[in-house]
Motif scaffolding. Structure first.
Motif, PDB file in Angstrom:
ATOM      1  N   VAL A   1       0.897  -1.170   0.109  1.00 49.52           N
ATOM      2  CA  VAL A   1      -0.072  -0.030   0.171  1.00 49.52           C
ATOM      3  C   VAL A   1       0.846   1.337   0.036  1.00 49.52           C
ATOM      4  O   VAL A   1       0.394   2.303   0.665  1.00 49.52           O
ATOM      5  CB  VAL A   1      -0.802   0.101   1.237  1.00 49.52           C
ATOM      6  CG1 VAL A   1      -2.040  -1.144   1.000  1.00 49.52           C
ATOM      7  CG2 VAL A   1      -0.074  -0.076   2.408  1.00 49.52           C
TER       8      VAL A   1
ATOM      9  N   ASP B   1       1.423   3.475  -2.169  1.00 46.39           N
ATOM     10  CA  ASP B   1       0.533   4.542  -2.903  1.00 46.39           C
ATOM     11  C   ASP B   1      -0.195   5.223  -1.942  1.00 46.39           C
ATOM     12  O   ASP B   1      -0.597   6.413  -2.210  1.00 46.39           O
ATOM     13  CB  ASP B   1      -0.244   4.052  -4.098  1.00 46.39           C
ATOM     14  CG  ASP B   1       0.753   3.694  -5.267  1.00 46.39           C
ATOM     15  OD1 ASP B   1       2.044   3.871  -5.209  1.00 46.39           O
ATOM     16  OD2 ASP B   1       0.141   2.936  -6.006  1.00 46.39           O
ATOM     17  N   TYR B   2      -0.482   5.148  -0.765  1.00 42.44           N
ATOM     18  CA  TYR B   2      -1.202   5.557   0.298  1.00 42.44           C
ATOM     19  C   TYR B   2      -0.276   6.474   1.303  1.00 42.44           C
ATOM     20  O   TYR B   2       0.598   5.884   1.811  1.00 42.44           O
ATOM     21  CB  TYR B   2      -2.284   4.730   0.996  1.00 42.44           C
ATOM     22  CG  TYR B   2      -3.096   4.165  -0.029  1.00 42.44           C
ATOM     23  CD1 TYR B   2      -4.341   4.536  -0.232  1.00 42.44           C
ATOM     24  CD2 TYR B   2      -2.866   2.922  -0.886  1.00 42.44           C
ATOM     25  CE1 TYR B   2      -5.331   4.238  -1.368  1.00 42.44           C
ATOM     26  CE2 TYR B   2      -3.739   2.543  -1.699  1.00 42.44           C
ATOM     27  CZ  TYR B   2      -4.787   3.266  -1.791  1.00 42.44           C
ATOM     28  OH  TYR B   2      -5.911   2.702  -2.979  1.00 42.44           O
TER      29      TYR B   2
ATOM     30  N   GLU C   1      -5.824   3.633   6.438  1.00 40.86           N
ATOM     31  CA  GLU C   1      -7.090   4.043   6.273  1.00 40.86           C
ATOM     32  C   GLU C   1      -7.675   3.018   5.378  1.00 40.86           C
ATOM     33  O   GLU C   1      -7.231   2.084   4.845  1.00 40.86           O
ATOM     34  CB  GLU C   1      -6.782   5.393   5.595  1.00 40.86           C
ATOM     35  CG  GLU C   1      -6.348   5.326   4.136  1.00 40.86           C
ATOM     36  CD  GLU C   1      -6.483   6.436   3.392  1.00 40.86           C
ATOM     37  OE1 GLU C   1      -7.408   7.124   3.140  1.00 40.86           O
ATOM     38  OE2 GLU C   1      -5.421   7.006   2.887  1.00 40.86           O
TER      39      GLU C   1
ATOM     40  N   ARG D   1      -9.353   2.800   2.483  1.00 42.79           N
ATOM     41  CA  ARG D   1      -8.973   2.772   1.169  1.00 42.79           C
ATOM     42  C   ARG D   1      -7.588   2.090   0.996  1.00 42.79           C
ATOM     43  O   ARG D   1      -7.713   1.256   0.005  1.00 42.79           O
ATOM     44  CB  ARG D   1      -8.781   4.329   0.503  1.00 42.79           C
ATOM     45  CG  ARG D   1     -10.182   5.029   0.289  1.00 42.79           C
ATOM     46  CD  ARG D   1      -9.995   6.394  -0.260  1.00 42.79           C
ATOM     47  NE  ARG D   1      -8.969   7.224   0.447  1.00 42.79           N
ATOM     48  CZ  ARG D   1      -8.053   8.088  -0.128  1.00 42.79           C
ATOM     49  NH1 ARG D   1      -8.289   8.299  -1.462  1.00 42.79           N
ATOM     50  NH2 ARG D   1      -7.500   8.677   0.142  1.00 42.79           N
ATOM     51  N   ALA D   2      -6.817   2.067   1.782  1.00 44.81           N
ATOM     52  CA  ALA D   2      -5.611   1.332   1.803  1.00 44.81           C
ATOM     53  C   ALA D   2      -6.135  -0.394   2.013  1.00 44.81           C
ATOM     54  O   ALA D   2      -5.417  -1.018   1.053  1.00 44.81           O
ATOM     55  CB  ALA D   2      -4.589   1.593   2.748  1.00 44.81           C
TER      56      ALA D   2
ATOM     57  N   HIS E   1      -7.912  -1.560  -1.184  1.00 41.35           N
ATOM     58  CA  HIS E   1      -6.926  -1.622  -2.006  1.00 41.35           C
ATOM     59  C   HIS E   1      -6.179  -3.084  -2.155  1.00 41.35           C
ATOM     60  O   HIS E   1      -6.058  -3.799  -2.817  1.00 41.35           O
ATOM     61  CB  HIS E   1      -5.758  -0.432  -2.312  1.00 41.35           C
ATOM     62  CG  HIS E   1      -4.847  -0.746  -3.205  1.00 41.35           C
ATOM     63  ND1 HIS E   1      -4.637  -0.626  -4.493  1.00 41.35           N
ATOM     64  CD2 HIS E   1      -3.567  -1.280  -3.067  1.00 41.35           C
ATOM     65  CE1 HIS E   1      -3.628  -0.901  -5.214  1.00 41.35           C
ATOM     66  NE2 HIS E   1      -2.960  -1.360  -4.100  1.00 41.35           N
TER      67      HIS E   1
END
Length: 88
Positions: A26, A28-29, A34, A36-37, A40
């Motif tokens: 993760v 990119d986070y 959170e 969204r991570a 993903h």
């Protein structure tokens, strides 16, 4: 019920991931803790297993060694097909 109506069947998928593996997945986070991570991570896992589920809410717990994810994964169900199967 209209034969084109679709509902979703929800299953909870549970993951136990080494912290380092999770954090490397993760990057990119800005905040790896959170939702969204988490989503993903689960989406990427489902892709690798050719699972067409739709990721919903994901809850997380962790300790010093592992990240534990509880993901609600939704699968479309066509009622007309289900009704036909029930009549067999």
């Amino acid at each position: 019920m209209n034969s084109e109506e679709v509902t979703l069947q929800v299953y909870h998928r549970h993951f136990k991931i080494p912290v380092e593996t999770y954090l490397n997945s993760v990057t990119d986070y800005l905040d790896p803790w959170e939702e969204r991570a988490y989503q993903h991570f689960v989406e990427q896992f489902l892709k690798t297993t050719h699972d067409n589920g739709i990721v919903g809410m994901v809850r997380q717990e962790n300790d010093k060694d592992y990240v534990y994810l509880d993901a609600a994964v939704r699968y479309p169900i066509n009622h007309q097909i289900d009704l036909e199967k029930a009549g067999d």
